[in-house]
Design an enzyme around this catalytic site. Sequence first.
Site, PDB file in Angstrom:
ATOM      1  N   CYS A 253       0.829  -1.215   0.000  1.00  0.00           N
ATOM      2  CA  CYS A 253       0.000   0.000   0.000  1.00  0.00           C
ATOM      3  C   CYS A 253       0.858   1.258   0.000  1.00  0.00           C
ATOM      4  CB  CYS A 253      -0.923  -0.015   1.210  1.00  0.00           C
ATOM      5  SG  CYS A 253      -1.926   1.461   1.314  1.00  0.00           S
TER       6      CYS A 253
ATOM      7  N   CYS B 283      -1.517   1.804  -3.055  1.00  0.00           N
ATOM      8  CA  CYS B 283      -2.477   2.900  -2.809  1.00  0.00           C
ATOM      9  C   CYS B 283      -1.851   4.295  -2.774  1.00  0.00           C
ATOM     10  CB  CYS B 283      -3.191   2.702  -1.483  1.00  0.00           C
ATOM     11  SG  CYS B 283      -3.372   1.013  -0.952  1.00  0.00           S
TER      12      CYS B 283
ATOM     13  N   LYS C 134       0.036   5.402  -6.032  1.00  0.00           N
ATOM     14  CA  LYS C 134      -1.024   5.428  -7.061  1.00  0.00           C
ATOM     15  C   LYS C 134      -1.879   6.687  -6.927  1.00  0.00           C
ATOM     16  CE  LYS C 134      -4.848   4.313  -6.031  1.00  0.00           C
ATOM     17  NZ  LYS C 134      -5.448   2.983  -5.885  1.00  0.00           N
TER      18      LYS C 134
ATOM     19  N   TYR D 221      -9.469  -3.166 -10.726  1.00  0.00           N
ATOM     20  CA  TYR D 221      -9.125  -1.894 -10.091  1.00  0.00           C
ATOM     21  C   TYR D 221      -7.842  -1.306 -10.706  1.00  0.00           C
ATOM     22  CZ  TYR D 221     -11.624  -2.682  -5.517  1.00  0.00           C
ATOM     23  OH  TYR D 221     -12.506  -2.857  -4.495  1.00  0.00           O
TER      24      TYR D 221
ATOM     25  N   GLU E 291      -7.523   1.998 -13.005  1.00  0.00           N
ATOM     26  CA  GLU E 291      -6.952   3.196 -12.373  1.00  0.00           C
ATOM     27  C   GLU E 291      -5.737   3.691 -13.158  1.00  0.00           C
ATOM     28  OE1 GLU E 291      -8.292   2.519  -7.723  1.00  0.00           O
ATOM     29  OE2 GLU E 291      -6.260   1.952  -8.293  1.00  0.00           O
TER      30      GLU E 291
ATOM     31  N   HIS F 240     -26.683  21.926  -0.001  1.00  0.00           N
ATOM     32  CA  HIS F 240     -26.870  22.494  -1.327  1.00  0.00           C
ATOM     33  C   HIS F 240     -25.893  23.632  -1.592  1.00  0.00           C
ATOM     34  CE1 HIS F 240     -29.168  23.346  -4.911  1.00  0.00           C
ATOM     35  NE2 HIS F 240     -29.155  24.628  -4.595  1.00  0.00           N
TER      36      HIS F 240
ATOM     37  N   GLU G 268     -26.030  15.668  -2.600  1.00  0.00           N
ATOM     38  CA  GLU G 268     -27.375  15.968  -2.084  1.00  0.00           C
ATOM     39  C   GLU G 268     -28.429  15.146  -2.815  1.00  0.00           C
ATOM     40  OE1 GLU G 268     -29.316  19.811  -3.084  1.00  0.00           O
ATOM     41  OE2 GLU G 268     -27.510  20.257  -4.232  1.00  0.00           O
TER      42      GLU G 268
HETATM   43  P1  NDP Z   1      -8.568  -7.796 -10.082  1.00  0.00           P
HETATM   44  O1  NDP Z   1      -8.719  -9.200  -9.619  1.00  0.00           O
HETATM   45  O2  NDP Z   1      -9.444  -6.724  -9.578  1.00  0.00           O
HETATM   46  O3  NDP Z   1      -8.653  -7.760 -11.673  1.00  0.00           O
HETATM   47  C1  NDP Z   1      -7.906  -8.612 -12.480  1.00  0.00           C
HETATM   48  C2  NDP Z   1      -8.292  -8.337 -13.915  1.00  0.00           C
HETATM   49  O4  NDP Z   1      -7.453  -9.070 -14.788  1.00  0.00           O
HETATM   50  C3  NDP Z   1      -9.721  -8.769 -14.235  1.00  0.00           C
HETATM   51  O5  NDP Z   1     -10.262  -7.812 -15.113  1.00  0.00           O
HETATM   52  C4  NDP Z   1      -9.535 -10.120 -14.882  1.00  0.00           C
HETATM   53  O6  NDP Z   1     -10.514 -10.429 -15.814  1.00  0.00           O
HETATM   54  C5  NDP Z   1      -8.234  -9.910 -15.620  1.00  0.00           C
HETATM   55  N1  NDP Z   1      -7.500 -11.145 -15.857  1.00  0.00           N
HETATM   56  C6  NDP Z   1      -7.205 -12.121 -14.967  1.00  0.00           C
HETATM   57  N2  NDP Z   1      -6.482 -13.096 -15.560  1.00  0.00           N
HETATM   58  C7  NDP Z   1      -6.316 -12.725 -16.842  1.00  0.00           C
HETATM   59  C8  NDP Z   1      -5.666 -13.310 -17.963  1.00  0.00           C
HETATM   60  N3  NDP Z   1      -5.045 -14.492 -17.863  1.00  0.00           N
HETATM   61  N4  NDP Z   1      -5.702 -12.649 -19.148  1.00  0.00           N
HETATM   62  C9  NDP Z   1      -6.345 -11.449 -19.246  1.00  0.00           C
HETATM   63  N5  NDP Z   1      -6.975 -10.850 -18.227  1.00  0.00           N
HETATM   64  C10 NDP Z   1      -6.963 -11.484 -17.044  1.00  0.00           C
HETATM   65  O7  NDP Z   1      -7.025  -7.500  -9.823  1.00  0.00           O
HETATM   66  P2  NDP Z   1      -6.178  -6.183  -9.786  1.00  0.00           P
HETATM   67  O8  NDP Z   1      -4.822  -6.666 -10.135  1.00  0.00           O
HETATM   68  O9  NDP Z   1      -6.772  -5.086 -10.599  1.00  0.00           O
HETATM   69  O10 NDP Z   1      -6.270  -5.751  -8.263  1.00  0.00           O
HETATM   70  C11 NDP Z   1      -5.979  -6.687  -7.219  1.00  0.00           C
HETATM   71  C12 NDP Z   1      -6.682  -6.309  -5.943  1.00  0.00           C
HETATM   72  O11 NDP Z   1      -6.052  -5.198  -5.363  1.00  0.00           O
HETATM   73  C13 NDP Z   1      -8.143  -5.894  -6.104  1.00  0.00           C
HETATM   74  O12 NDP Z   1      -8.998  -6.990  -6.103  1.00  0.00           O
HETATM   75  C14 NDP Z   1      -8.348  -5.015  -4.927  1.00  0.00           C
HETATM   76  O13 NDP Z   1      -8.768  -5.790  -3.843  1.00  0.00           O
HETATM   77  C15 NDP Z   1      -6.981  -4.419  -4.654  1.00  0.00           C
HETATM   78  N6  NDP Z   1      -6.918  -3.009  -5.104  1.00  0.00           N
HETATM   79  C16 NDP Z   1      -7.749  -2.079  -4.549  1.00  0.00           C
HETATM   80  C17 NDP Z   1      -7.712  -0.765  -4.957  1.00  0.00           C
HETATM   81  C18 NDP Z   1      -8.630   0.237  -4.358  1.00  0.00           C
HETATM   82  O14 NDP Z   1      -9.201  -0.026  -3.304  1.00  0.00           O
HETATM   83  N7  NDP Z   1      -8.857   1.389  -4.990  1.00  0.00           N
HETATM   84  C19 NDP Z   1      -6.776  -0.320  -5.985  1.00  0.00           C
HETATM   85  C20 NDP Z   1      -5.965  -1.373  -6.510  1.00  0.00           C
HETATM   86  C21 NDP Z   1      -6.045  -2.657  -6.075  1.00  0.00           C
HETATM   87  P3  NDP Z   1     -11.924 -11.112 -15.396  1.00  0.00           P
HETATM   88  O15 NDP Z   1     -12.763  -9.994 -14.847  1.00  0.00           O
HETATM   89  O16 NDP Z   1     -12.451 -11.614 -16.709  1.00  0.00           O
HETATM   90  O17 NDP Z   1     -11.625 -12.184 -14.430  1.00  0.00           O
END
Ligand code: NDP
Length: 451
Positions: A42, A47, A50, A177, A181, A434, A439
Amino acid sequence: MSFDYDLFVIGGGSGGVRAARVAAAGGAKVALAEEDRYGGTCVIRGCVPKKLMVFASEYSSMIEDGRAYGWDLENKGFDWSHFKGKLHAELDRLEGIYRNLLKNSGVESFDARAKLADAHTVELSDGTQKTAKHILIATGGRPFVPQFPGSDLAITSNEMFHLETLPESILIVGGGYIASEFAGIMNGLGVKTTQYYRGAQILRGFDDEARGLVAQEMIQSGIDLKLGTNVLEMRREGDKIWVKATNGDENLFDHVMFATGRKANADDLGLEALCIERGKGGEIKVDQYSQTAVPSVYAIGDVTDRVNLTPVAIREGMAFVETVFNGNPTSPDHELIPTAIFTQPEMGTIGLSEEEAAEQETIEVYATSFKPMQQSFAGRAQRVLMKLIVSQATRKVLGCHIVAPGAGEMIQLAGIAVKMGATKEDFDRTVAVHPTMSEELVTLKTPVRVV
Ligand code: NDP
């Protein structure tokens, strides 16, 4: 039997540091080992940097909007090396704070990798062994990149904070995410940004209407979002990366960033010899008190792959201390967690999506989408969404979804009401502030649909 410590924590991220500090403050003798930088994902590569990059990237549109408001502003471009220098100085400062927090609470820290030698013994990378009554694993996770021809050319979010120069073009792969982002960040910094997502819509699992609006606004702001598209093959061509996509497209990019999920950091920790069970994704299996199959060994945070968010890891750490050191068995509460996705526009969300709620019971959907005053005055077509999902039977607000600038700040507060079990009528009784965007959440008169 006497031990060197009451608690040995492996991993100096958000969860591990909090558990170590709180246990030590209560009088326990605590040690912590961290092989990399204190603060963990983080603070060092997640976080915090980022969000600073989100702030940096938002100034491009603020300058345009400022001009629309009558300011005489000149945009001479973004200086990546200036920003990067300040960013890393800030991360050094924060790491120093984390080290001091541990020191000042009396936690002994070791800059070393640690693994389990037995149920009460930790072995450090220099070969020394330390014994502890309890061991807490809080080693977090790391980015996962699938294997395919040329996958070694991919970078991950870890490298995004260390780029030598700002690229002219980037391909971001994934629809979660992190991918969404970073697509906003790079686009805002002026990088030609393409995003490939294999599914039909990004941000799977979130409310359909909300993620649809985020995607629409991302495209509107210039991101080339290609849905139903994945990478087949990559190879180096000069100083670019050639990418062949599943839709037949062939393109050159300066960088290709994969944000295709994360995996638990649970390898080479000595878990197998102790028969500590791991799940399909490699995560450590724990019970409701974060205890593994070995009673003296606990695990919290991303390494357990429950809800992978910093504030959740912190809560899990606090619940662990309450359970083990204060004799008050406490399970971390994983229900109704508000969260924000720092896409541009931001999304803030708590509770059930319309789709999830409609599967459970009859719901009323209250929603409004409109052009916010500040951006509309500047001539932007940008829209925001305020949405409540309400149980028809109990009148409780089951979900709240906001897509708007500042949605993260808004959902923190709306989250309190939803967590308390507020009804739609409780929202309605609250006088509007407001003129604000939020709101609208207390002035939604009639349901747009009942499903
Ligand atoms: P996520 O699990 O959110 O997303 C992974 C993405 O990659 C999905 O869209 C998934 O597709 C895709 N994917 C997985 N495998 C493959 C593949 N083999 N080929 C192509 N696409 C693939 O992971 P992130 O890495 O984005 O984030 C990890 C975690 O970190 C989040 O779940 C969250 O908990 C945390 N996080 C939180 C944030 C916040 O609170 N603002 C910011 C950043 C991270 P599909 O949907 O089809 O499975």
